[in-house]
Write an enzyme that holds these catalytic residues in place. Structure first.
Site, short mmCIF file in Angstrom:
data_model
loop_
_atom_site.label_atom_id
_atom_site.label_comp_id
_atom_site.label_asym_id
_atom_site.label_seq_id
_atom_site.Cartn_x
_atom_site.Cartn_y
_atom_site.Cartn_z
N ASP A 409 33.76 37.96 44.26
CA ASP A 409 33.59 38.69 43.00
C ASP A 409 34.18 40.10 43.12
O ASP A 409 34.43 40.58 44.22
CB ASP A 409 32.09 38.76 42.65
N GLU A 412 39.28 41.92 41.29
CA GLU A 412 40.48 42.21 40.46
C GLU A 412 41.42 43.19 41.15
O GLU A 412 42.63 43.06 40.93
CB GLU A 412 40.04 42.75 39.09
N ASP A 485 32.28 37.55 33.07
CA ASP A 485 31.04 37.97 32.42
C ASP A 485 31.06 37.73 30.91
O ASP A 485 31.24 38.66 30.11
CB ASP A 485 30.76 39.44 32.73
C1 GLC Z 1 29.70 40.74 38.26
C2 GLC Z 1 29.85 39.23 38.24
C3 GLC Z 1 28.52 38.59 37.95
C4 GLC Z 1 27.50 39.05 38.99
C5 GLC Z 1 27.42 40.56 39.03
C6 GLC Z 1 26.54 41.06 40.15
O1 GLC Z 1 29.35 41.21 37.01
O2 GLC Z 1 30.81 38.84 37.31
O3 GLC Z 1 28.65 37.20 37.94
O4 GLC Z 1 26.26 38.52 38.68
O5 GLC Z 1 28.71 41.12 39.20
O6 GLC Z 1 27.02 40.67 41.38
#
Ligand code: GLC
Length: 774
Positions: A409, A412, A485
């Site tokens: 995660d 980007e 998200d």
């Molecule tokens: C980002 C991710 C989400 C996750 C959050 C906390 O927003 O896209 O899926 O729950 O970070 O890690």
């Protein structure tokens, strides 16, 4: 030839064209259906999307036609003119991709600086237009009146991208995704077109920020521009849209067969991983409510102060034992791993990375410090192969714990400073060479996924399970994706279908959205319709943000729970079908979940179908995506279709109105199709199934069913079984066509409208014997 300087050299599928003015243009014949167009702008030429040599020995001719040079394969004709224009046609001379003869006509704007400030003072966004002088190059192609566009990965908006503009720049977009956002988390610069019904693809292999305008600015042209890189694009031909997509995945790689349990249901929420007891409580509830489940995801709280590769042992006293305990209950745990590494002199990953010079630096050589969950953070320079190897080595930490995969995660990469970005001029590596963030940004997530994939593969010898939010063309070889998200709003349930279909056409056969919506508070009805819509979506995960209303299946009333359970059970019944589709996807390069236009491109009704999808060729899903709706129009393409719930048969190529009360997902099976129907289970088992049922929709059909151990790579050495079920003229035949994976089904049941036929395995003949028919 009028102009002496216009000529070519032909060197083994590489045709170099010289012009009186400007650089040479190279046409690389990759296969009869794929031609690369290349113009050197002094940038590195290595590709992150394409691995290995894809060139196939191809017959072709180069002919000087007087006013142009013609390069022809059996499938594509390209005509190059002295003014540098290039046109591509199919073998029957239908125009596919033609350079536009003319200049851009920018959309008029009545905005001066003063008014711009006035408009912005109320908080309205004023978008900067892509102008020819802020890009490195622009490529204009002529647009036919009858031309539609697909692909581009998981962009916003509807299925057909004509009339819109998009950017390729991976971005964390924490606000509500909507049609006016030109870019989200992924950059997959492939677009498919149908010009007057003739299909083609264009893949622009450039990692720098780029832009597509697909007929927004003009009805006469579409264009692509980029702020850096070489002109390097592939014209993809093929007789059908499917063939074009297969050519794209030939080039950039195919989604590998997942482990079977990855197709099971997965539950997530930011907040579960605050303690082992909380995670266990979720597992208990699934058992208590009789709900199947394969994976629980662990969001950032399991870490010690959001440090990558750590586990907070005040929250998880013995993480390894805990993972093992859950595993014994049939549930796997999937930890998140973020891109930013905490700045902390006492933290080994930071110390090691600093000592080795593995983090991205400022132009002056100092390490760049941004901010992510752990506060001050540094970013691994994944463009450096040594950094990937180092990261991959640390992935073993999770593998040794028994974690089932890695959820990448913020890759980007996202930054809480500098307007959410890293500065363009930060120093990265591109292999051994130094380069900038501007070049490597869009492949950061790709390379982090590659490292995770390789680390998991080395540590476990199993098919790795990696999920990533950011991706580039080709990431499908390493990772599945989710759409980021989203929010618990109906428009995002609507958006999910074109987004996932777009990802599928762009190589990502394994993708999903956060069921129920990540941000905002879901409602029982929205959650219900979302799980219905996702029943055959490859990646099936419910995920939500900390602080939002709970959206576990039991969070609302009995009806919501019952319907949720009904669809989870249906999912598990259909996992063997999905797994068969994944097996096919790996060879065909076509997606599992797909828009109808991919199978029926001649049928104009499919060109703009946003709220239906096919799974393989034979199952059609038409979810309810509007609040309060209990009926909907469904477009059934050519052929005959059987209503999954009540066996009503419909002739296709028409719309039908169907009832869809809250507990009913409109679902159709193509007539004369056989579908494997798995056993009712609570988790996908590691043990091979002992029996399988096949259901016949209609009166006849043939189906080839695939079986392997569902876990490792032995299938690539041929260790798999193939069962052929054949129903014709009231005769039912079950044949073990290939038997190289040792275990086989001991019992096979075939159900037709009128018969229930049972077969048992006879080890002596290595075939099935029918035992009973009634
Ligand atoms: C980002 C991710 C989400 C996750 C959050 C906390 O927003 O896209 O899926 O729950 O970070 O890690």
């Amino acid at each position: 030839m009028n102009n002496q300087k216009f000529g070519y050299q032909d060197d083994n599928q590489k045709i170099t064209l010289d012009f009186a003015t400007g650089k040479e243009i190279i046409l690389n014949i990759i296969t009869p259906e794929i031609i690369e167009v290349f113009e050197d702008h002094g940038c590195a030429t290595n590709s992150y999307a394409i691995e290995g040599n894809k060139k196939q020995p191809t017959d072709y001719t180069v002919t000087d036609r007087g006013d142009h040079i013609e390069v022809q394969t059996t499938a594509l004709i390209s005509k190059v003119y002295p003014d540098r224009k290039i046109d591509f046609y199919d073998a029957q001379n239908h125009p596919l991709v033609l350079d536009y003869r003319g200049e851009r006509q920018m959309l008029p704007t009545d905005m001066d600086d003063e008014h711009r400030n006035t408009v912005m003072s109320e908080g309205h966004a004023v978008h900067a237009k892509a102008t020819p002088d802020n890009v490195n190059f622009e490529i204009l192609k002529s647009l036919a009146k009858d031309e539609v566009f697909y692909g581009l990965g998981g962009k916003t908006g509807f299925l057909n991208k004509r009339g819109y503009e998009y950017d390729n720049w991976n971005t964390d977009v924490p606000v509500l995704h909507n049609d006016s956002q030109t870019h989200l988390y992924k950059s997959i610069p492939v677009v498919y077109g149908m010009k007057n019904g003739y299909p083609y693809g264009l893949f622009f292999d450039d990692t720098y920020k780029s832009h597509f305008d697909l007929g927004k600015e003009s009805d006469n042209y579409y264009f692509y521009s980029a702020v850096g890189g070489n002109v390097d694009y592939y014209v993809l031909g093929g007789q059908t849209l499917q063939a074009v997509v297969a050519n794209y995945t030939y080039l950039t790689g195919r989604t590998p067969l997942p482990q079977k349990w990855m197709l099971g249901y997965q539950q997530s929420r930011w907040g579960y991983s605050i303690s082992d007891t909380r995670v266990e409580d979720i597992a208990d509830k699934f058992a208590e409510y009789d709900l199947p489940l394969d994976v629980i995801h662990l969001d950032i709280d399991y870490m010690r102060g959001y440090r990558d590769f750590t586990w907070d042992t005040t929250k998880f006293t013995d993480p390894k034992a805990f993972v093992q305990k859950m595993r014994e209950r049939g549930i796997r745990l999937m930890p998140i791993l973020d891109a930013g590494v905490k700045v902390d002199d006492k933290y080994d990953i930071y110390k090691e990375g600093m000592a080795k010079g593995y983090f991205v630096t400022n132009p002056d050589g100092s390490v760049y410090i941004g901010s992510v969950w752990p506060g001050d953070s540094v970013f691994p320079d994944f463009g450096n192969p040594d950094v990937r190897a180092w990261w991959a080595k640390h992935i073993k930490f999770f593998a040794d714990m028994g974690a089932c995969g890695i959820w990448n995660d913020m890759d980007e990469p996202a930054n809480f400073r500098a307007k959410g970005q890293l500065p363009d001029d930060l120093v990265f590596h591109n292999g051994q060479e130094k380069t900038t963030h501007a070049k490597m940004h869009n492949v950061f997530g790709h390379l982090q996924s590659q490292a995770a994939y390789e680390g998991m593969k080395a540590a476990t010898q199993q098919r790795p399970y990696i999920i990533t939010r950011a991706a580039y063309a080709g990431t499908q070889k390493y990772s599945t994706v989710w759409t980021g998200d989203n929010a618990a709003v109906w428009s995002h349930l609507q958006l999910a279908i074109p987004q996932l279909n777009g990802l599928g056409m762009s190589g990502f056969a394994f993708a999903g959205t956060d069921i129920g919506g990540f941000q905002e508070d879901t409602t029982p009805e929205l959650l219900t319709r979302w799980v219905e819509a996702s029943v055959l979506v490859p990646l099936m995960r419910n995920h939500s943000i900390l602080g939002s209303r709970y959206q576990e299946p039991w969070s609302f009333d009995q009806q919501t729970l019952d319907i949720y359970r009904k669809y989870l059970n249906l999912r598990y019944r259909l996992i063997p079908y999905l797994y068969d589709q994944f097996h096919q996807a790996e060879t065909s390069g076509l997606p599992v979940m797909r828009p109808l236009v991919l199978n029926y491109p001649q049928d104009r009704e499919t060109w703009n179908l946003n709220d239906q999808y096919l799974v393989g060729d034979n199952i059609l899903v038409a979810p309810i995506v509007n609040q309060g709706a209990t009926k909907r129009m469904v477009y059934l393409p050519a052929g005959e279709w059987v209503d999954f719930w009540n066996n009503t048969e419909y002739a296709g190529q028409r719309y039908v109105m169907v009832d869809a009360p809250l507990d009913t997902l409109p679902l159709f099976v193509r007539k004369d199709t056989i579908i494997p129907w798995g056993n009712k289970v609570m988790h996908v088992s590691d043990e091979p199934e002992k029996m399988m049922t096949f259901k016949v929709y209609g009166n006849q059909g043939t189906y080839c069913h695939y079986q392997d151990n569902g876990q490792d790579f032995k299938y690539q050495q041929g260790e798999f079984n193939e069962y052929v079920i054949n129903v014709a003229n009231d005769q039912i035949e079950v044949r073990l066509q290939k038997h190289d994976f040792k275990p086989v089904y001991q019992h096979i049941v075939v159900e037709t409208a009128t018969k229930h036929a049972e077969f048992t395995f006879d080890s002596e003949s290595d075939q099935y014997r029918q035992v009973e028919t009634n």
